[in-house]
Design a protein around this motif. Sequence first.
Motif, PDB file in Angstrom:
ATOM      1  N   LEU A 692      30.476  47.773  33.553  1.00 49.60           N
ATOM      2  CA  LEU A 692      31.555  48.622  34.059  1.00 49.60           C
ATOM      3  C   LEU A 692      32.782  47.803  34.417  1.00 49.60           C
ATOM      4  O   LEU A 692      33.931  48.246  34.227  1.00 49.60           O
ATOM      5  CB  LEU A 692      31.077  49.418  35.276  1.00 49.60           C
ATOM      6  N   MET A 693      32.555  46.598  34.955  1.00 55.02           N
ATOM      7  CA  MET A 693      33.683  45.740  35.298  1.00 55.02           C
ATOM      8  C   MET A 693      34.437  45.296  34.040  1.00 55.02           C
ATOM      9  O   MET A 693      35.667  45.172  34.055  1.00 55.02           O
ATOM     10  CB  MET A 693      33.195  44.525  36.085  1.00 55.02           C
ATOM     11  N   ASP A 694      33.721  45.057  32.967  1.00 54.82           N
ATOM     12  CA  ASP A 694      34.361  44.634  31.722  1.00 54.82           C
ATOM     13  C   ASP A 694      34.982  45.794  30.950  1.00 54.82           C
ATOM     14  O   ASP A 694      35.874  45.579  30.117  1.00 54.82           O
ATOM     15  CB  ASP A 694      33.349  43.939  30.813  1.00 54.82           C
ATOM     16  N   ALA A 695      34.498  47.015  31.210  1.00 49.77           N
ATOM     17  CA  ALA A 695      34.972  48.165  30.455  1.00 49.77           C
ATOM     18  C   ALA A 695      36.448  48.443  30.738  1.00 49.77           C
ATOM     19  O   ALA A 695      36.885  48.406  31.889  1.00 49.77           O
ATOM     20  CB  ALA A 695      34.126  49.394  30.789  1.00 49.77           C
ATOM     21  N   GLU A 696      37.203  48.743  29.685  1.00 53.50           N
ATOM     22  CA  GLU A 696      38.608  49.087  29.838  1.00 53.50           C
ATOM     23  C   GLU A 696      38.849  50.581  29.706  1.00 53.50           C
ATOM     24  O   GLU A 696      39.967  51.054  29.904  1.00 53.50           O
ATOM     25  CB  GLU A 696      39.438  48.332  28.787  1.00 53.50           C
ATOM     26  N   SER A 697      37.793  51.318  29.372  1.00 53.81           N
ATOM     27  CA  SER A 697      37.904  52.768  29.239  1.00 53.81           C
ATOM     28  C   SER A 697      36.514  53.377  29.300  1.00 53.81           C
ATOM     29  O   SER A 697      35.502  52.670  29.231  1.00 53.81           O
ATOM     30  CB  SER A 697      38.574  53.146  27.915  1.00 53.81           C
ATOM     31  N   ARG A 729      40.889  56.439  27.556  1.00 53.61           N
ATOM     32  CA  ARG A 729      40.939  55.652  26.327  1.00 53.61           C
ATOM     33  C   ARG A 729      41.404  54.233  26.593  1.00 53.61           C
ATOM     34  O   ARG A 729      42.131  53.970  27.544  1.00 53.61           O
ATOM     35  CB  ARG A 729      41.876  56.305  25.300  1.00 53.61           C
ATOM     36  N   ARG A 730      41.018  53.317  25.709  1.00 53.08           N
ATOM     37  CA  ARG A 730      41.375  51.909  25.851  1.00 53.08           C
ATOM     38  C   ARG A 730      42.883  51.715  25.737  1.00 53.08           C
ATOM     39  O   ARG A 730      43.488  50.899  26.404  1.00 53.08           O
ATOM     40  CB  ARG A 730      40.652  51.084  24.796  1.00 53.08           C
TER      41      ARG A 730
END
Length: 735
Positions: A692-697, A729-730
Amino acid sequence: MAVSLDTVNAHSQHGAVEILSAADQARIVADQPALPPESPLAMPVQSLRAWPRKDTRKPLISRSKPWLARLFVFAGALGLTGWGAFEMYRVVSVSGVTALQWALVALFTVNFSWIALAFTSAIVGFLALLWRRCTPPIPKQLQSKTVVVMPVYNEATSRVFASLQAMYEEIEATGLVDHFDFFILSDSTQPNAWIAEERAFWALRERLGPKARFYYRHRQKNVGRKAGNIEDFVTRWGGAYEHMLVLDADSLMTGACITRLAAAMEADPDAGIIQSLPLIINRNTLFARLQQFAAKIYGPVIATGLAVWSGREGNYWGHNAIIRTRAFAAHCGLPHLSGKPPFGGHILSHDFVEAALIRRAGWTVYMLPDLEGSYEESPPSLIDLATRDRRWCQGNLQHARVIGAAGLTLPTRQHFATGIFSYLASPLWLAQLVVGIVLVLQTRYVRPEYFTKEFSLFPAWPRFDAERALQLFGITMAILLAPKLFGLILALIRGSLRRASGGGFRLVVSALVEVIMSALLAPILMVIQSGAVFQIIAGRDTGWNPQRRDDGSIPFRDIVRRHRVQMLLGIFTGLSAFMIAPSLFGWMSPTILGLVLAIPISAASGMLSWGLALKRAGLLLTPEETSPPPIATRANALMRELDADGFDEDNAVRAIHADPQFRSRHEAMLPAAHRRKRGEIDRDRAVAEAKLMDAESIEDATEWLHPKEAMVVLHDRALLGQLASLPERREAAAA
């Protein structure tokens, strides 16, 4: 404007609930908690080693036991078995009896006793149904509160919630809905299934309004499986209800049936469990329609016979039954069996054991086979049945460690013995066939021992009385098929049932189709069940997989993989029998044919086209097909409507991210957070948090989170907050 639930109830009692706007009702539904206040009941674990007789309660109503029916059933079965054993002895004793021939006599006797008991029990059921009693009227009032509980485990929400709504509407039509609450008890382990259930639950509440008392609970860990699911409910909320009606995920019961069960429980202060007889409906594949037809035409004969001789010392099948809650809590806490699965650990087939324990305490357990309006569904194919049957096999064999428990009544031990032998019968039948083949092989190819230790003028040559063997075979088949014949006779003499089943001619043809298909399926099931028994004895645990309930076919490669052993065994057996003696091949041809055709038979069993073709021809029809019960029609229509909502297809993580109101409701339903110890790291949580920390979207989160990690996120308020902060979205994140 604030509107309380008490206000709604007050208006409802005066028929004026319509004065509330839809917005007001929606607001009240949203304010209602997902669960009522807890009302705990203690559910102590029961001992199988000791039972003080003083703890057995005295019945409040004195009733005689059905000794005459029991004498007829068991003495008759014993007499038939003795006759069959003697006849088999005469078949093989033409010129002395060898050790192998004694083994054949012993195996035949054990197998014959099984069908003899079914035959005498069916006679009792047939005679009882000839003088069928009238169904009691729908009660006008009830005194007690009953909770309808539906345990679910990774099920399609459209099916579950459509059935629940249809049942609620039927009970509401009786005017007695105020006496019933409804609980959905989820043990689902798949994130998409869990979130779909919660969304379907809130949607159901909004559709039915604030008066409908529906509650939902999800367990984070499904300890004890279904029995543990029910136990968790009883220990937390059971004290609020006099009775609980336990359903299965495919159960459907009319309002008349439910209220009659509740009235029967209120009228009988000694009743602990009252079981209804569920009929199979809504099935369209060939295999399922065979089961559906058999359950309707033959099932009542078998079930009524069992109900008559069991009396009030009957059995419980785990669903579509009403239970006295406090008696259940006090006496049905299941112990864990020592050792590892498959014979140790959690008791799989808990229903038999719960019936045994509550009966041991002095409460009665019985079935009302005449009570109409109780339905269930069946596995759609042979492979689906085998998957479920594997779990049942392990549970029933596990009862070998319970059958000797202290304080159990003799009929209870008989129920256990019947369940155990229903699976041991397959390897015993297989052993009988093998011994028969070896004996024929011996008579044809093995040189006889002309000079034995005992003085004799003639050699000890194993021989058979072929004419007597043929007569015994014919009588055995007649006894085996008699319960089906009794059911067919009853269907033919009852005009309404005969007409609703396609008429007399089609009914007879349908019965012939069912008998032929059963004969072909029997050897396949024999090998499957024998394999299951051997696996369990070898220590292989079955696990607990959700049951497939749709009418879909199985990929052909999976069918080949599952049945290639049976096919090869059939070819080998057929060639061997023909080489030994053509007469042996002819005698074994039904078994050989079923095994050789295992793959095409299994493939056909799951085909909708075959089942529907027979339906169009008017074959294997049941009254529930020709004139579907209104509750089934309503449930099917609701299921189509709920399918359109798409809850079951939606991704759980995306669904909870997209709807802040639902996410708030979801968080409110979560239990208090577990406080971890210092140095104690949950691997799945650590990985989920890192992703989740790495996720951008939200796209990244749905793509990266594995099901176990998604379950961790959905159980954790802090991680849910992290999830909610992600953009859709990213590209938006980059902007």
